[in-house]
Write a protein that holds these residues in place. Structure first.
Motif, PDB file in Angstrom:
ATOM      1  N   PRO A   1       0.902  -1.332   0.048  1.00  0.00           N
ATOM      2  CA  PRO A   1      -0.085   0.019  -0.155  1.00  0.00           C
ATOM      3  C   PRO A   1       0.905   1.329   0.037  1.00  0.00           C
ATOM      4  CG  PRO A   1      -0.928  -1.656   1.569  1.00  0.00           C
ATOM      5  CD  PRO A   1       0.289  -2.055   0.898  1.00  0.00           C
ATOM      6  N   THR A   2       1.948   1.353   0.708  1.00  0.00           N
ATOM      7  CA  THR A   2       2.688   2.355   0.680  1.00  0.00           C
ATOM      8  C   THR A   2       3.377   2.820  -0.542  1.00  0.00           C
ATOM      9  OG1 THR A   2       3.147   2.025   2.951  1.00  0.00           O
ATOM     10  CG2 THR A   2       4.754   3.710   1.866  1.00  0.00           C
ATOM     11  N   ARG A   3       3.744   1.904  -1.290  1.00  0.00           N
ATOM     12  CA  ARG A   3       4.635   1.855  -2.644  1.00  0.00           C
ATOM     13  C   ARG A   3       3.317   2.390  -3.653  1.00  0.00           C
ATOM     14  NH1 ARG A   3       9.516   0.197  -3.730  1.00  0.00           N
ATOM     15  NH2 ARG A   3      10.182  -1.342  -2.397  1.00  0.00           N
ATOM     16  N   ALA A   4       2.181   2.086  -3.537  1.00  0.00           N
ATOM     17  CA  ALA A   4       1.037   2.347  -4.464  1.00  0.00           C
ATOM     18  C   ALA A   4       0.769   3.772  -4.227  1.00  0.00           C
ATOM     19  CB  ALA A   4      -0.221   1.446  -4.180  1.00  0.00           C
ATOM     20  N   LEU A   5       0.651   4.088  -3.063  1.00  0.00           N
ATOM     21  CA  LEU A   5       0.039   5.456  -2.526  1.00  0.00           C
ATOM     22  C   LEU A   5       1.239   6.434  -2.862  1.00  0.00           C
ATOM     23  CD1 LEU A   5      -2.539   6.621  -1.507  1.00  0.00           C
ATOM     24  CD2 LEU A   5      -1.600   6.448   0.728  1.00  0.00           C
ATOM     25  N   THR A   6       2.420   6.154  -2.714  1.00  0.00           N
ATOM     26  CA  THR A   6       3.543   7.050  -3.050  1.00  0.00           C
ATOM     27  C   THR A   6       3.811   7.117  -4.596  1.00  0.00           C
ATOM     28  OG1 THR A   6       4.936   6.157  -1.170  1.00  0.00           O
ATOM     29  CG2 THR A   6       6.049   7.249  -3.037  1.00  0.00           C
TER      30      THR A   6
ATOM     31  N   GLY B   1       0.843   9.227  -5.426  1.00  0.00           N
ATOM     32  CA  GLY B   1       1.118  10.899  -5.043  1.00  0.00           C
ATOM     33  C   GLY B   1       2.172  11.491  -6.046  1.00  0.00           C
ATOM     34  N   VAL B   2       2.876  10.876  -6.624  1.00  0.00           N
ATOM     35  CA  VAL B   2       3.776  11.588  -7.721  1.00  0.00           C
ATOM     36  C   VAL B   2       3.031  12.126  -8.928  1.00  0.00           C
ATOM     37  CG1 VAL B   2       5.701  11.079  -9.454  1.00  0.00           C
ATOM     38  CG2 VAL B   2       5.843  10.197  -6.979  1.00  0.00           C
TER      39      VAL B   2
ATOM     40  N   PRO C   1      -0.746  15.495  -7.746  1.00  0.00           N
ATOM     41  CA  PRO C   1      -0.397  16.343  -6.811  1.00  0.00           C
ATOM     42  C   PRO C   1      -1.275  16.672  -5.265  1.00  0.00           C
ATOM     43  CG  PRO C   1      -0.222  17.289  -8.861  1.00  0.00           C
ATOM     44  CD  PRO C   1      -1.175  16.108  -9.039  1.00  0.00           C
ATOM     45  N   ALA C   2      -2.672  16.626  -5.667  1.00  0.00           N
ATOM     46  CA  ALA C   2      -3.358  16.569  -4.343  1.00  0.00           C
ATOM     47  C   ALA C   2      -3.426  15.528  -3.459  1.00  0.00           C
ATOM     48  CB  ALA C   2      -4.952  16.760  -4.852  1.00  0.00           C
ATOM     49  N   LEU C   3      -3.258  14.241  -3.979  1.00  0.00           N
ATOM     50  CA  LEU C   3      -2.973  13.227  -3.214  1.00  0.00           C
ATOM     51  C   LEU C   3      -1.554  13.279  -2.732  1.00  0.00           C
ATOM     52  CD1 LEU C   3      -4.131  10.469  -2.140  1.00  0.00           C
ATOM     53  CD2 LEU C   3      -3.211   9.389  -4.090  1.00  0.00           C
ATOM     54  N   GLY C   4      -0.595  13.667  -3.338  1.00  0.00           N
ATOM     55  CA  GLY C   4       0.828  13.630  -2.639  1.00  0.00           C
ATOM     56  C   GLY C   4       0.705  14.482  -1.673  1.00  0.00           C
ATOM     57  N   ALA C   5       0.088  15.754  -1.722  1.00  0.00           N
ATOM     58  CA  ALA C   5      -0.094  16.749  -0.716  1.00  0.00           C
ATOM     59  C   ALA C   5      -0.737  16.177   0.595  1.00  0.00           C
ATOM     60  CB  ALA C   5      -0.738  18.041  -1.269  1.00  0.00           C
ATOM     61  N   GLN C   6      -1.589  15.576   0.597  1.00  0.00           N
ATOM     62  CA  GLN C   6      -2.376  14.832   1.474  1.00  0.00           C
ATOM     63  C   GLN C   6      -1.550  13.700   2.072  1.00  0.00           C
ATOM     64  OE1 GLN C   6      -6.077  13.212   0.048  1.00  0.00           O
ATOM     65  NE2 GLN C   6      -7.244  15.155   0.371  1.00  0.00           N
ATOM     66  N   PHE C   7      -0.561  13.165   1.573  1.00  0.00           N
ATOM     67  CA  PHE C   7       0.311  12.248   1.820  1.00  0.00           C
ATOM     68  C   PHE C   7       1.363  12.662   2.971  1.00  0.00           C
ATOM     69  CE2 PHE C   7       3.838   9.239   1.832  1.00  0.00           C
ATOM     70  CZ  PHE C   7       3.249   8.039   2.170  1.00  0.00           C
TER      71      PHE C   7
END
Length: 211
Positions: A120-125, A128-129, A132-138
């Motif tokens: 999950p961390t790899r997928a979300l990372t 996020g690249v 941008p909105a998801l990356g900022a939340q992360f």
């Protein structure tokens, strides 16, 4: 005969919430963030999708809470068995900065190598690249609170006269975190406790006040 007690709705809701968080993490690890849907999460968790929409505004919000919840449960488990070494309670301050940092970086290695967290961390990372909105939340919800723990510990070491006064703790922490993240992301070499110890030792050569 004792009176009949009504079901505890708050406990039932908490069970559903955790089932949804677990389902979100497992799905994003299996199929990636892009192919994970609210419908899929609901089906995996055994709830209606309206239950999810009632509690979260989006798929990203579900995943953010799922990661926060995962960290909370890990901290609770560590505290219960006496192995807590940082997490949401902060990096330990035993007076030995090297030992404290080795402990926390070793715990980070264990988390990044844990199959339940790695996928999950790899997928979300990765998402996020490109999002941008998801990356900022992360960064805001997950990464930055953890980085601030390093800032706090390094500043305490400065105040104790162990770390050079001209060091910026916010930059110094990147010398500790970035090598682990780089090796983990690229899978160039195994991510081990020994490697974490070497990162700490090399970093502190530039940070510590020299006798």
């Amino acid at each position: 005969m004792s009176p009949h007690k009504a079901p505890d709705s708050s406990r039932r809701s908490d069970r559903s919430r955790r089932a949804i968080c677990d389902a979100a993490l497992s799905l994003v690890g299996e199929v990636g963030y892009a192919r994970t849907t609210i419908e899929g999460i609901a089906a995996r968790a055994g709830v209606g999708k309206q239950t999810i929409y009632r509690w979260w505004p989006s798929k990203a919000a579900v995943l953010m809470e799922a990661f926060v919840d995962l960290g909370t449960r890990a901290a609770e488990a560590a505290e219960a068995d006496g192995t807590a070494g940082g997490g949401e309670h902060g990096i330990p301050d035993t007076g030995d900065l090297a030992a404290d940092l080795r402990l926390v970086l070793r715990a980070t290695v264990d988390e990044l190598n844990d199959p339940a967290i790695e996928g999950p961390t790899r997928a979300l990372t990765a998402e996020g690249v490109s999002d941008p909105a998801l990356g900022a939340q992360f960064v805001e919800n997950l990464l930055e609170p953890q980085l601030q723990l390093y800032v706090t510990r390094l500043r305490a070491a400065q105040e104790a006269g162990q770390v050079r006064a001209d060091i910026d703790p916010r930059i110094a922490l990147e010398l500790l975190i970035a090598p682990l993240t780089h090796r983990w992301l690229l899978r160039t070499l195994p991510l081990t406790h020994e490697y974490a110890d070497q990162v700490v030792d090399l970093t502190l050569r530039g940070l510590l006040v020299q006798p």
